[in-house]
Design an enzyme around this catalytic site. Structure first.
Site, short mmCIF file in Angstrom:
data_model
loop_
_atom_site.label_atom_id
_atom_site.label_comp_id
_atom_site.label_asym_id
_atom_site.label_seq_id
_atom_site.Cartn_x
_atom_site.Cartn_y
_atom_site.Cartn_z
N HIS A 250 22.11 13.39 26.75
CA HIS A 250 23.23 14.27 26.41
C HIS A 250 23.33 15.40 27.42
CE1 HIS A 250 21.34 17.87 24.46
NE2 HIS A 250 20.40 17.03 24.06
N ASP B 294 16.54 20.63 27.61
CA ASP B 294 17.35 20.06 26.53
C ASP B 294 18.83 20.14 26.88
OD1 ASP B 294 18.14 19.00 24.13
OD2 ASP B 294 17.69 20.78 22.95
N GLU C 270 26.14 16.53 21.65
CA GLU C 270 24.98 16.15 20.85
C GLU C 270 24.56 17.32 19.98
OE1 GLU C 270 20.54 15.76 20.07
OE2 GLU C 270 21.70 17.34 21.05
N GLU C 271 24.61 18.52 20.56
CA GLU C 271 24.17 19.72 19.84
C GLU C 271 25.12 20.10 18.71
OE1 GLU C 271 21.31 20.68 20.32
OE2 GLU C 271 20.69 20.58 22.41
N ASP D 78 16.01 12.37 25.97
CA ASP D 78 16.34 13.74 25.56
C ASP D 78 15.07 14.57 25.64
OD1 ASP D 78 17.28 16.05 24.43
OD2 ASP D 78 18.14 15.12 22.66
N HIS E 124 17.05 25.68 23.18
CA HIS E 124 18.08 26.42 22.44
C HIS E 124 17.90 27.93 22.61
CE1 HIS E 124 18.22 22.74 19.52
NE2 HIS E 124 18.73 22.48 20.71
#
Length: 352
Positions: A157, A174, A208-209, A236, A314
Site C-alpha cells: 500500500h 508503513d 489501506e489506512e 506491508d 503512524h
C-alpha cells in the site's frame, strides 16, 4: 459525501460513521474495514474456496537466483528518500495524490528503461481511480499462455497516515518500505526480460489506512469480472530489525490462506539469506485481507514477529533515518521474496 459503513474487527454487524469517527477509531487503535462501497465483496467466495489451486514445490532456482543478484540497495534508498519527502501520503490529501503521481511516473520510467521492447509490449500500467483523490496503481505483465488464465498478484500500500491525518506522515516503513521492496523486484524482473507464462501483476493500493478501501475496491472489480486470481502476496512493512533480535521474515498465519502460506515459507527457505518466524496480526491487518474476503488465496509477510515490528508507524518518526534498526538490506530480502513468488508461480520458459 455519504457516511462510511464500517465493520469493526471482532464485532458483528455494520455501523454508520462519520469520517471523523473513523479517524478517531484509528487514533484509538481500533481495527476496521470501511465497507461503504464493497458491502457485497465476497458473495461468491465460497465457490473460489471450494476450488482452491494447489501450489508446486519451488523448482526454478536456475531462473530465480541470477535475478536476485541484480537487486540493488541503492535503488531502495533513492526511491524511499523521494517517497518519504511528501508531507503525507494520506489518501485524501493533495500530497497523497502527488506521491501517487510520482510513483506512477517512476514505474513508467523503470519500464521504459529496463524492459526490452518485446517485454514492454506485454506490460500495461493502469491508474485505478477511486472516489477519493489518490488512485491505486496496477501494473500487468501479460502471460504467454493461451489456456491458463491465472493471475499472480504482488501488492503493497502506497498511502501513509499519522494518528491524526492532518499531521505529517512520512510513512517510511508503513508502507514506503513494502512499496519500494516490490518496486525493486519489478525492476529486476524487467531487466531479466521476465516473460511469464501466467499473468503477473504488481499493485500499489491507495487508502489501506482508511480501512483497506483501495484493495477492497480492486478485489471487488476483479470479483465482478471473474478474474482467476491464483495467489496474492502482500508486503506491508519490510525494513525494521529490532535491536537485539534475530533478523527474520515474519510469516503471518492468521487471516491468510494456509496452503499459500506454506508455499511462501518454502520460498524463504530456498531463496532468502534469513529465516522466517511464524507470527500473528490478530486481525485483518493489511490488503491481503481484502482478497481473502473475496475468496482468493492470499498471504502476508512482514518485517519481523508482530511484537518486534516498528513502533514508530503512524507518527512523524516513521522515517528511515530515525534509527539504525531501519535496514535497507532487510528490505532487499523482501524484494528477493517477491521475485521468487513471481517466477515460481508465474512460470517462465526462457527462450535463450
Amino acid at each position: 459525501m455519504n457516511s462510511p459503513l464500517t465493520m469493526l474487527e471482532g464485532r458483528p454487524g455494520v455501523q454508520i460513521m462519520t469520517e471523523l469517527q473513523k479517524i478517531d477509531l484509528k487514533a484509538h487503535g481500533i481495527k476496521f474495514f470501511d465497507v461503504t462501497d464493497t458491502l457485497d465483496l465476497g458473495t461468491a467466495a465460497h465457490l473460489r474456496i471450494a476450488n482452491k489451486p494447489t501450489y508446486p514445490e519451488p523448482n526454478n532456482t536456475a531462473l530465480v537466483k541470477p535475478i536476485l543478484k541484480t537487486l540493488e540497495i541503492d535503488n531502495l534508498k533513492q526511491g524511499l528518500e523521494k517517497f518519504t519527502s511528501f508531507r503525507t501520503r494520506y489518501y485524501r490529501s493533495e500530497t497523497g495524490k502527488q506521491s501517487q503521481e510520482w510513483l506512477l511516473s517512476r514505474i513508467s520510467d523503470i519500464t521504459a528503461e529496463y524492459a526490452p521492447p518485446a517485454l514492454r509490449r506485454l506490460i500495461s500500467i493502469h491508474e485505478f481511480s477511486h472516489t477519493w483523490i489518490q488512485s491505486s496503481i496496477i501494473v500487468r505483465i501479460n502471460g504467454s499462455s493461451t489456456v491458463d488464465n491465472g493471475v499472480v498478484i504482488i501488492g503493497a500500500h502506497q498511502d501513509s497516515t499519522n494518528m491524526w491525518p492532518f499531521l505529517p506522515a512520512p510513512g517510511a516503513d508503513d508502507d514506503g518500505s513494502g512499496s519500494m521492496s516490490i518496486l525493486e523486484s519489478y525492476r529486476a524482473l524487467l531487466a531479466a526480460n521476465f516473460q511469464p507464462t501466467r499473468t503477473v501483476e504488481f499493485h500499489w493500493y491507495s487508502a489501506e489506512e482508511g480501512g483497506l478501501l483501495g484493495s477492497q475496491a480492486v478485489a471487488k472489480d476483479y470479483e465482478s469480472r471473474s478474474v482467476n486470481v491464483l495467489a496474492m502476496s502482500q508486503y506491508d512493512m519490510t525494513a525494521w530489525v529490532k535491536r537485539g533480535t534475530r533478523e527474520e521474515v515474519g510469516i503471518i498465519t492468521d487471516y491468510v490462506d494456509s496452503d499459500l502460506t506454506h508455499f511462501n515459507k518454502k520460498l524463504v527457505d530456498r531463496y532468502l539469506d534469513i529465516p522466517y518466524v511464524e507470527t500473528r496480526c490478530g486481525y485483518a491487518c493489511s490488503d491481503h485481507a481484502s482478497w481473502g474476503k473475496a475468496g482468493y488465496p492470499s498471504v502476508f509477510t512482514i518485517e519481523s514477529s508482530f511484537e518486534n515490528s516498528n513502533k514508530f508507524i503512524h507518527s512523524t518518526n516513521d522515517r528511515f533515518d530515525v534509527s539504525d534498526e531501519f535496514s535497507f538490506s532487510h528490505m532487499l530480502e523482501f524484494s528477493k521474496l517477491a521475485v521468487a513468488f513471481a517466477v515460481e508461480l508465474g512460470g517462465w520458459k526462457k527462450s535463450d
